[in-house]
Design a protein around this motif. Structure first.
Motif, PDB file in Angstrom:
ATOM      1  N   LEU A  69       2.313  -2.252  -8.908  1.00 23.20           N
ATOM      2  CA  LEU A  69       3.521  -2.350  -9.711  1.00 23.20           C
ATOM      3  C   LEU A  69       4.618  -3.056  -8.936  1.00 23.20           C
ATOM      4  N   VAL A  70       5.485  -3.738  -9.677  1.00 19.30           N
ATOM      5  CA  VAL A  70       6.652  -4.329  -9.051  1.00 19.30           C
ATOM      6  C   VAL A  70       7.629  -3.195  -8.702  1.00 19.30           C
ATOM      7  N   PRO A  71       8.106  -3.139  -7.455  1.00 21.03           N
ATOM      8  CA  PRO A  71       8.992  -2.039  -7.053  1.00 21.03           C
ATOM      9  C   PRO A  71      10.403  -2.220  -7.594  1.00 21.03           C
ATOM     10  N   SER A 107       1.856   7.371  -0.338  1.00 19.34           N
ATOM     11  CA  SER A 107       2.540   6.286   0.363  1.00 19.34           C
ATOM     12  C   SER A 107       2.980   5.204  -0.616  1.00 19.34           C
ATOM     13  N   LYS A 108       2.127   4.882  -1.571  1.00 21.65           N
ATOM     14  CA  LYS A 108       2.463   3.863  -2.566  1.00 21.65           C
ATOM     15  C   LYS A 108       3.563   4.349  -3.505  1.00 21.65           C
ATOM     16  N   ILE A 109       3.542   5.641  -3.849  1.00 17.26           N
ATOM     17  CA  ILE A 109       4.604   6.191  -4.704  1.00 17.26           C
ATOM     18  C   ILE A 109       5.938   6.098  -3.988  1.00 17.26           C
ATOM     19  N   GLU A 110       5.948   6.486  -2.724  1.00 19.57           N
ATOM     20  CA  GLU A 110       7.192   6.419  -1.950  1.00 19.57           C
ATOM     21  C   GLU A 110       7.630   4.975  -1.733  1.00 19.57           C
ATOM     22  N   GLY A 111       6.681   4.056  -1.686  1.00 16.69           N
ATOM     23  CA  GLY A 111       6.991   2.644  -1.524  1.00 16.69           C
ATOM     24  C   GLY A 111       7.262   1.934  -2.824  1.00 16.69           C
ATOM     25  N   TRP A 139      -4.471  14.681  -3.459  1.00 15.86           N
ATOM     26  CA  TRP A 139      -4.456  13.225  -3.495  1.00 15.86           C
ATOM     27  C   TRP A 139      -4.939  12.686  -2.164  1.00 15.86           C
ATOM     28  N   ARG A 140      -5.285  11.416  -2.184  1.00 17.30           N
ATOM     29  CA  ARG A 140      -5.503  10.708  -0.935  1.00 17.30           C
ATOM     30  C   ARG A 140      -4.158  10.230  -0.407  1.00 17.30           C
TER      31      ARG A 140
END
Length: 288
Positions: A6-8, A45-49, A39-40
Motif C-alpha cells: 500500500l502507498v503510505p 512492521s509493515k503496519i507500523e511502516g 502474526w508474523r
C-alpha cells in the motif's frame, strides 16, 4: 503474483506511528507484539511502516495487548484505521490532485484545529473562487486552463469543512497585511471581493482571522509560512510546508517548534478586532 504494498498515506503513517509509540511504551519488541497477535513479525512492521492495512478489530486487539485502556485513545485509533482506506471526495479530481495534496486534504478533513500562518497569500480555506483561480494560474508553470479551473474547484470544495455540523475544525488564520495589497490587472475587483470574504467568514464561530501589520516587529514567521493541523488525542499534530516542488510534512515531536512559533506570531500580530478593522478599511478603499 504478490500484492503490491500500500502507498503510505498520511492517515496510515499517523496510525502506524501511534501504534509503534504505544508498543514501545509497553516495552514490547516487534516479535513479542506480533506473537501475541499470532502474526508474523513482518506484518506488524509493515503496519507500523504504513505499507500494510490493519482491520479496525485488530487495532482494538493490539491496543489490548499493549495495555491501552483509555477509551479516547482506542476510539481515535480505531477511527483512523476505519478511515485510512476510504476514498474521499477529492479522488474525483485525481487527474490534478497529487498524492501529497490528497494527503493534506485528508488531514484537513480529520483535524479539530487548523493554525495557518500565511505571509504571501490568503489561506485556501478563506479564498473566493476568483481569487483561487487567479492565484493558482499565477503560480503554476505547467497547468492548462482546465486544470487551473479544476484545482480552484478543489480549493473551494475544501471550505465545506468549516461549516461541517458538529465536527467543524477551529481555524485560526494569520495573514500578513502585504498579502492584502495584491493587485489583479484583469479584474481589479477580485481583492475587494476577497477582503469582503475575509470579513464575512470571520463571523463564523470557529474562524479567527488576524493580520500581521506591515510595521510588525521581528517574529518566527519571517522564515516562511506553514499550516499546523491538530487532532483529538492521542494523535500528534502535523505541519504542512509548501513550495514550488510540492509539499513537505513535519509530524510528531518535530511539529512542536511550529506550535511555539505560531504562538509568537499570534502575539506579534494585530489583535483580532484591530485586524478586522484594518481589513474593513482596506475593503472600503477599494470602493473609491
Amino acid at each position: 503474483m504478490p500484492n503490491s504494498p500500500l502507498v503510505p498515506t498520511v492517515r496510515r503513517r499517523r496510525l502506524g506511528a501511534s501504534l509503534r509509540r504505544l508498543r514501545n511504551e509497553a516495552g514490547m519488541t516487534l516479535d513479542a507484539a506480533a506473537g501475541a497477535m499470532s502474526w508474523r513479525g513482518p506484518k506488524l512492521s509493515k503496519i507500523e511502516g504504513a505499507t500494510q492495512a490493519i482491520r479496525t478489530a485488530d487495532v482494538g486487539a493490539l491496543l489490548t495487548v499493549y495495555g491501552v485502556e483509555d477509551d479516547q485513545t482506542r476510539h481515535a485509533l480505531e477511527a483512523l484505521a476505519r478511515e485510512a482506506g476510504k476514498r474521499g471526495w477529492w479522488q474525483t479530481y485525481s487527474a490534478v490532485v497529487s498524492p501529497t495534496y490528497a494527503d493534506y486534504i485528508s488531514l484537513e478533513t480529520d483535524a479539530d484545529s487548523i493554525c495557518a500562518w500565511s505571509p504571501l497569500v490568503i489561506p485556501g480555506l478563506l479564498q473566493t473562487a476568483a481569487y483561487a483561480r487567479e492565484t493558482i494560474a499565477g503560480v503554476t508553470t505547467s497547468r492548462t486552463p482546465e486544470e487551473v479551473a479544476a484545482l480552484a474547484e478543489v480549493r473551494l470544495a475544501r471550505q465545506a469543512v468549516l461549516s461541517r455540523p458538529g465536527t467543524a475544525p477551529e481555524l485560526w488564520a494569520i495573514v500578513h497585511e502585504a498579502a492584502l495589497h495584491q493587485r489583479f490587472a484583469v479584474r481589479p475587483s477580485i481583492m475587494r471581493e476577497q477582503l469582503r470574504r475575509l470579513l464575512d467568514v470571520s463571523g463564523m464561530p470557529n474562524v479567527t482571522v488576524q493580520l500581521m501589520p506591515l510595521a510588525s516587529t521581528a517574529h518566527p514567521g519571517v522564515v516562511g509560512g506553514f499550516t499546523l493541523t491538530g487532532f483529538p488525542p492521542p494523535m500528534p499534530s502535523v505541519v504542512l510546508l509548501e513550495n514550488l516542488s510540492g509539499a513537505t510534512y513535519v509530524e510528531g515531536d518535530d511539529a512542536t517548534p511550529f506550535a511555539k512559533a505560531f504562538e509568537r506570531i499570534r502575539a506579534t500580530a494585530l489583535p483580532v478586532e484591530d485586524s478586522l478593522a484594518r481589513i474593513a478599511e482596506l475593503e472600503e478603499g477599494h470602493r473609491k
